[in-house]
Design an enzyme around this catalytic site. Structure first.
Site, mmCIF file in Angstrom:
data_model
loop_
_atom_site.group_PDB
_atom_site.id
_atom_site.type_symbol
_atom_site.label_atom_id
_atom_site.label_comp_id
_atom_site.label_asym_id
_atom_site.label_seq_id
_atom_site.Cartn_x
_atom_site.Cartn_y
_atom_site.Cartn_z
ATOM 1 C CG HIS B 57 -1.807 -1.242 1.181
ATOM 2 N ND1 HIS B 57 -2.777 -1.434 0.391
ATOM 3 C CD2 HIS B 57 -1.748 -2.166 2.490
ATOM 4 C CE1 HIS B 57 -3.328 -2.573 1.026
ATOM 5 N NE2 HIS B 57 -2.728 -2.949 2.019
ATOM 6 C CG HIS B 219 -6.317 -6.031 1.327
ATOM 7 N ND1 HIS B 219 -7.207 -5.409 2.144
ATOM 8 C CD2 HIS B 219 -4.746 -5.768 1.694
ATOM 9 C CE1 HIS B 219 -6.364 -4.913 3.167
ATOM 10 N NE2 HIS B 219 -4.966 -5.007 2.834
#
Lengths: 333, 333
Positions: B57, B219
Site C-alpha cells: 500500500h 486488497h
C-alpha cells in the site's frame, strides 16, 4: 482501454480543472491557451522559468509549478508538444523583467515550438533563453528526437534552477546552472508494459508476457533492446552501467540518485530498484548523498522505471535542498 | 507476473533496504523484526504514534514516518498483517514516556495483532491506546473485516494526530482527535483492474475488459457491485453519493477532499476525478478548503481510485496544515 476518464478529447482540460480546484493556493490555470502559472506570477525582478511538454507525464510539469521551481508549465495534448502560442502566453504571463528560461526536453516538436515561442515573446520585449535537456544515454536519435532524449534530469534541473532563480541569480547564472545540471546528469529507463494514449484507444506498442524493453523512451519510443524479463537487480545494472560509462563520476564523488516510476510500477518495487542502484554506486566509491524515489515523470500507466544519476557539488546540493512549494514537490514553508 | 522484483520472498525486506538507503536522514529501519522509526525516536515526553499493516500500500505507512506524522510503522508481508512482535518492538522503540497511540485500519488480523502487541508492551510498562479506523462506506463485514474497512481516512488521521502529538497534546487528546477524524471521514473506492501479490503470482481477482468494481477494498476484497465501465464523472458520483448519504456534511460546511490512486491509475486521471468530486460537493454547498490528490494508499499496481471526504473544523485544518517531514509527505522545514 480502461481509464478513469470521460471523453478522450477532454482529458487534459478536465485534469487542469482538477489541478485548479485542488491547488488554487499555489497555482493559477489559464485555459485558452492552456498553461499553469504560480499563484503570485509574475514575480518582479526574478528570473522566470517555464517548461512544458506533452501531457501524460504527470506530475511533470504542472505539478512542479510554484515557489522554488517553475513559474509556468505548458501542457500539450497527451504525448504531444504544446503549441508556440501556449508557450508564448505563459512566457509573457510570468516575465518579471529579469528574463525567462525555457527548460526544454529534447524532443524535436518541443524544441522547435519553444524556439518559435521565444522569438514571439522576444518580439514583445522579453529576454528568453533556452536550455535543452538531453540526459537519456539509451539511444542517439530516436522517434521524435535528434540526439539524446530529455528525461529524468529535467525534474532535477527544474528544481535546482528554481532554487537559483528564487535566491536572485540572474538569467546568465540560471542558464549556466541548467547547463551544468544537464552536463552532470545521465538517465536510462525500461518498461515492463506499454501504455495507452486516450485518443488512440490502443496500446502504443506491445510487449510479450515475458518481455521487457531496455532503454525505452517516456512515450514508448524504442529503446536499445527487447529481451526476456530479468530480476530487478539485473535490470538495474543494465540501466546503471551505461550511465556510469558515459559520465564523469567515480571514487569519492557525491551524487543524487533518482529512481523514477513510469506510472504503473508500485513504489515498493521502486525502492527495491533504488536499493540496488545505491549499492552499485557505492561499490564504485560514489557517495549517494541525495535521493528521489517515486513516479515523478511518468508515461501514463506504463509499468517500468528509470534511473537518473546527477553528480553533485556543494552548490547543486544546496539548491536541491532549497525550499520548494508546488503541488507535487514540497519542502520548507 | 511482470514486476520489478527479485525473489518474491525478498520483496518487503529489499524495499526496506531501499527506504533506508534513500531516507536515512528521516528514518531508521529495524530489519528483524521489521519496523521503521523516525530518526530521532524515541522523542521524550511526546505521545508516539504507531501504525502498520500489510505491505503493498506504499507510501502508506512507512512513507509517513517522520516528524509531524508517525513515530513508527510496521510493514507486514504484502497484503498480510504484521505480527504482534513487530508491533511490540516498534511500540517500545518509540515510547517517549507520554504514551503510544496505535492507529489501526479495521482488518481483523491487524486489530487482533495490534491488541496483542499493546498487551505485551503494557506488560513492559508502556501506556498504549488503540483507535480503529473504519471509514469505508462500501460494505459492512467483508473478506478479512468485521464492520467497515479502514481506508483513506487512515492517511488523514495519521497526519492530523501526528501534528497534535508534535505540538504536545497528551495521549487522551490525541486519541480523541483520532476518533474525531474517523467519525468525520468517509471513503469509497473502485477498481478498473486487479493486482498481483508477488507470492501468489496470479491476479487476486479478474475483471472483464469492460468491467469495473465499485466499492472494492484495497486488497481486492469484493465491493458493492461489478458493472460495466462508465465515464469518470458517473463513477465519481457512484463513490461520492454513498459517502454523502452517510456523513453529517452539508451546506456551509468545510471539507478536505482526498482523491486517492490505487497505484495503476495515472495522476492525470485522478485530477479528472478530483474535479468532478469537488464540483459535486460544491453543488451541495460544501466548501472544499483542503485537498490531497495522488497515490497515497495503493493496492500494488491496481488501477482505480477512492474518494475520501473529511469534515473539517478550525483545529483539524490547523493540524492538517502543520509541518510534516516524512519520505512521502513533506511540508515545512
Amino acid at each position: 482501454m480502461k481509464k478513469l476518464i470521460n471523453d478522450p478529447s477532454d482529458v487534459v482540460a478536465e485534469a487542469l480543472r482538477g489541478m485548479e480546484a485542488a491547488h488554487g493556493d499555489l497555482i493559477r490555470v489559464n485555459h485558452d491557451p492552456a498553461y499553469i502559472v504560480r499563484a503570485d506570477a509574475p514575480v518582479a525582478g526574478k528570473v522566470a522559468i517555464v517548461s512544458g511538454g506533452g501531457s501524460g507525464h504527470e506530475p511533470m510539469h504542472g505539478g512542479f509549478v510554484g515557489r522554488g521551481m517553475l513559474d509556468a508549465a505548458c501542457p500539450g495534448a497527451v504525448f504531444t508538444s504544446p503549441t508556440p502560442d501556449q508557450m508564448q502566453a505563459a512566457t509573457t504571463a510570468v516575465d518579471g523583467g529579469a528574463g525567462v528560461l525555457h527548460i526544454v526536453k529534447n524532443y524535436t516538436g518541443d524544441v522547435v515550438n519553444f524556439e518559435m515561442a521565444a522569438e514571439l515573446a522576444e518580439a514583445e520585449g522579453a529576454s528568453v533563453r533556452q536550455v535543452v535537456i538531453d540526459d537519456d544515454v539509451a539511444v542517439k536519435d530516436s522517434l521524435y528526437t535528434a540526439g539524446r532524449r530529455g528525461v529524468g534530469a529535467t525534474v532535477l534541473a527544474e528544481k535546482i534552477c528554481g532554487g537559483a532563480a528564487e535566491r536572485g541569480d540572474d538569467l546568465d547564472g540560471v542558464v549556466a546552472l541548467c547547463e551544468r545540471v544537464n552536463a552532470n546528469a545521465r538517465s536510462m529507463g525500461m518498461a515492463l508494459t506499454s501504455c495507452t494514449v486516450p485518443h488512440a484507444g490502443e496500446p502504443t506498442f506491445t510487449l510479450g508476457e515475458d518481455e521487457m524493453e531496455i532503454g525505452i523512451g517516456i512515450h514508448g519510443e524504442p529503446g536499445r533492446e527487447r529481451m526476456p524479463l530479468e530480476p530487478a537487480d539485473r535490470i538495474v545494472a543494465r540501466l546503471l552501467d551505461p550511465i556510469m560509462e558515459d559520465m564523469p563520476l567515480g571514487d569519492g564523488d557525491e551524487a543524487l540518485l533518482f529512481v523514477n516510476g513510469m506510472g504503473g510500477t508500485p513504489l515498493i518495487e521502486l525502492y527495491i530498484a533504488y536499493r540496488r542502484a545505491a549499492e552499485l554506486l557505492g561499490e564504485r566509491g560514489v557517495r549517494v548523498t541525495r535521493s528521489l524515489v517515486g513516479p515523478w515523470m511518468t508515461a501514463l500507466e506504463m509499468a517500468g522505471a528509470s534511473v537518473t544519476v546527477l553528480k553533485l557539488d556543494a552548490e547543486l546540493t544546496e539548491l536541491w535542498d532549497a525550499p520548494v512549494v508546488t503541488p507535487a514537490l514540497r519542502r520548507g514553508a
